[in-house]
Write an enzyme that holds these catalytic residues in place. Structure first.
Site, PDB file in Angstrom:
ATOM      1  CE1 TYR A   1      -4.301   0.836  -0.388  1.00 53.72           C
ATOM      2  CE2 TYR A   1      -3.698   2.639   0.807  1.00 53.72           C
ATOM      3  CZ  TYR A   1      -4.677   1.753  -0.007  1.00 53.72           C
ATOM      4  OH  TYR A   1      -5.814   2.632  -0.385  1.00 53.72           O
ATOM      5  CG  LEU A   2       4.444   0.223  -1.945  1.00 52.85           C
ATOM      6  CD1 LEU A   2       5.297  -0.076  -2.991  1.00 52.85           C
ATOM      7  CD2 LEU A   2       5.149  -0.008  -0.512  1.00 52.85           C
TER       8      LEU A   2
ATOM      9  CD  GLU B   1       3.801  11.574  -2.709  1.00 50.45           C
ATOM     10  OE1 GLU B   1       4.411  12.773  -2.352  1.00 50.45           O
ATOM     11  OE2 GLU B   1       2.678  11.512  -3.366  1.00 50.45           O
TER      12      GLU B   1
ATOM     13  CG  HIS C   1       6.163   2.900   1.149  1.00 56.52           C
ATOM     14  ND1 HIS C   1       4.863   2.985   1.262  1.00 56.52           N
ATOM     15  CD2 HIS C   1       6.572   1.862   2.138  1.00 56.52           C
ATOM     16  CE1 HIS C   1       4.250   2.770   2.508  1.00 56.52           C
ATOM     17  NE2 HIS C   1       5.422   1.986   3.228  1.00 56.52           N
TER      18      HIS C   1
ATOM     19  CD  GLN D   1       5.381  -6.128  10.847  1.00 52.25           C
ATOM     20  OE1 GLN D   1       6.262  -6.993  10.290  1.00 52.25           O
ATOM     21  NE2 GLN D   1       5.319  -5.100  10.890  1.00 52.25           N
TER      22      GLN D   1
ATOM     23  CB  SER E   1       0.880   6.361   7.936  1.00 52.70           C
ATOM     24  OG  SER E   1       0.552   5.062   8.186  1.00 52.70           O
ATOM     25  CB  SER E   2       0.030   1.832   4.696  1.00 53.49           C
ATOM     26  OG  SER E   2       0.931   1.896   4.064  1.00 53.49           O
ATOM     27  NE  ARG E   3      -1.489  -0.046  11.059  1.00 53.80           N
ATOM     28  CZ  ARG E   3      -0.596  -0.584  11.438  1.00 53.80           C
ATOM     29  NH1 ARG E   3       0.577   0.089  11.484  1.00 53.80           N
ATOM     30  NH2 ARG E   3      -0.730  -1.899  11.446  1.00 53.80           N
TER      31      ARG E   3
ATOM     32  CD  GLN F   1      10.288  -1.161  11.136  1.00 53.26           C
ATOM     33  OE1 GLN F   1       9.169  -1.878  11.377  1.00 53.26           O
ATOM     34  NE2 GLN F   1      10.367  -0.555   9.931  1.00 53.26           N
TER      35      GLN F   1
END
Ligand code: AMP
Length: 285
Positions: A32-33, A35, A37, A61, A189-191, A157
């Protein structure tokens, strides 16, 4: 761009590149890329001869009750973005390809045993970093890259991966890349796709609080609690926001600090409605 679905396809292609003396960069993603990424791909393309992106929503995860099933997916769009940015191969395995025991289960993990993965996000996501280290370790073993690229957006991370690489002698250079934001400041964020219009507006409190922290520390404030209190006060004014944590930690060990001195990470996780968002800044005082 090559689309690889199996470990063997990746290995044989990387072997070919190695024979030609080419360097290889890896950009791990959950798809779900956006900018953010893309900036990692750009960096990898600028530093390596060949770039492999992984596109895999990693079940190990996600904790019980988290958004594993709901996590957004759009592989066709991902391929378009990757190709446009010069990525050479995308690794898009099935869950069974990555976890041969089935159902995304494994009995073998990579886990940092000290407090590092228990701080910040680890407080409410106790198995998260064990899953991250395990899948990233597997990707390192599959691709065997020279360099791997991670965003500062997930600062804990990044710190944990650096530690894992050191502790397990991976011999891979870890390249951290700056946070890419929307024009109004929200970290991409993808979220973010979970947010409705009202929540999208409310989500600005995260980046606003980060800017407050940057300003206060730039003006010489060294008392971490004062900075964090100002951030919390700002976030709490937003009725849709609920703080998970707002913390200041050592930028390498993730141990809490009371004084802003040296390399400090100021990080937060905040629920906007049901969506948990993170943001952070690094301060070097
Ligand atoms: P994810 O697909 O969310 O697991 O993210 C894959 C990689 O992209 C991680 O290294 C993230 O830190 C990085 N990333 C995600 N969002 C951003 C962003 N807004 N800016 C920079 N890097 C990001």
């Amino acid at each position: 761009m090559i689309i690889a679905k199996t470990v063997e396809e990746v290995r044989s292609q990387v072997r070919e590149w190695r024979k030609e003396g080419l360097t290889v960069g890896l950009v791990p993603t959950m798809g779900y890329l956006h900018e953010g990424h893309a900036s990692l791909i750009d960096k990898a393309v600028s530093m390596c001869d060949r770039v492999v992106a992984s596109d895999f929503v990693n079940p190990t995860q996600f904790g019980p009750g988290e958004d594993l099933e709901a996590y957004p997916r759009d592989f066709d769009h991902d391929c378009q973005l990757l190709e446009a940015h010069g990525c050479h191969m995308v690794f898009h395995p099935s869950v069974d390809e990555m976890y041969p025991d089935g159902n995304g289960k494994t009995d073998t993990y990579i886990e940092i045993l000290d407090d590092m993965p228990k701080q910040l996000c680890g407080k409410t996501r106790p198995i998260h970093f064990r899953g991250v280290c395990t899948v990233v370790g597997k990707l390192f073993n599959i691709v065997m890259p020279d360099k791997a690229f991670f965003g500062q957006k997930d600062a804990q991370q990044l710190a944990i991966i650096r530690r894992m690489v050191r502790d397990l002698s991976y011999g891979i250079e870890i390249v951290g890349c700056p946070i890419v934001r929307e024009e109004d400041g929200l970290a991409k964020s993808s979220r973010n796709t979970y947010l409705n219009a009202e929540e999208r507006q409310a989500a600005l409190v995260l980046s606003q609080a980060i800017r407050m922290a940057e300003k206060m520390t730039a003006e010489g404030e060294t008392d971490a609690e004062k900075v964090l209190a100002a951030m919390r006060e700002h976030i709490e004014k937003e009725p849709l926001a609920k703080i998970d944590y707002v913390s200041a930690v050592d930028g390498v060990t993730m141990a809490p600090v009371t004084e802003i001195k040296g390399n400090v990470l100021i990080a937060m996780a905040v629920y906007i409605g049901k969506t948990r968002l993170i943001d952070n800044c690094s301060v070097n005082a």
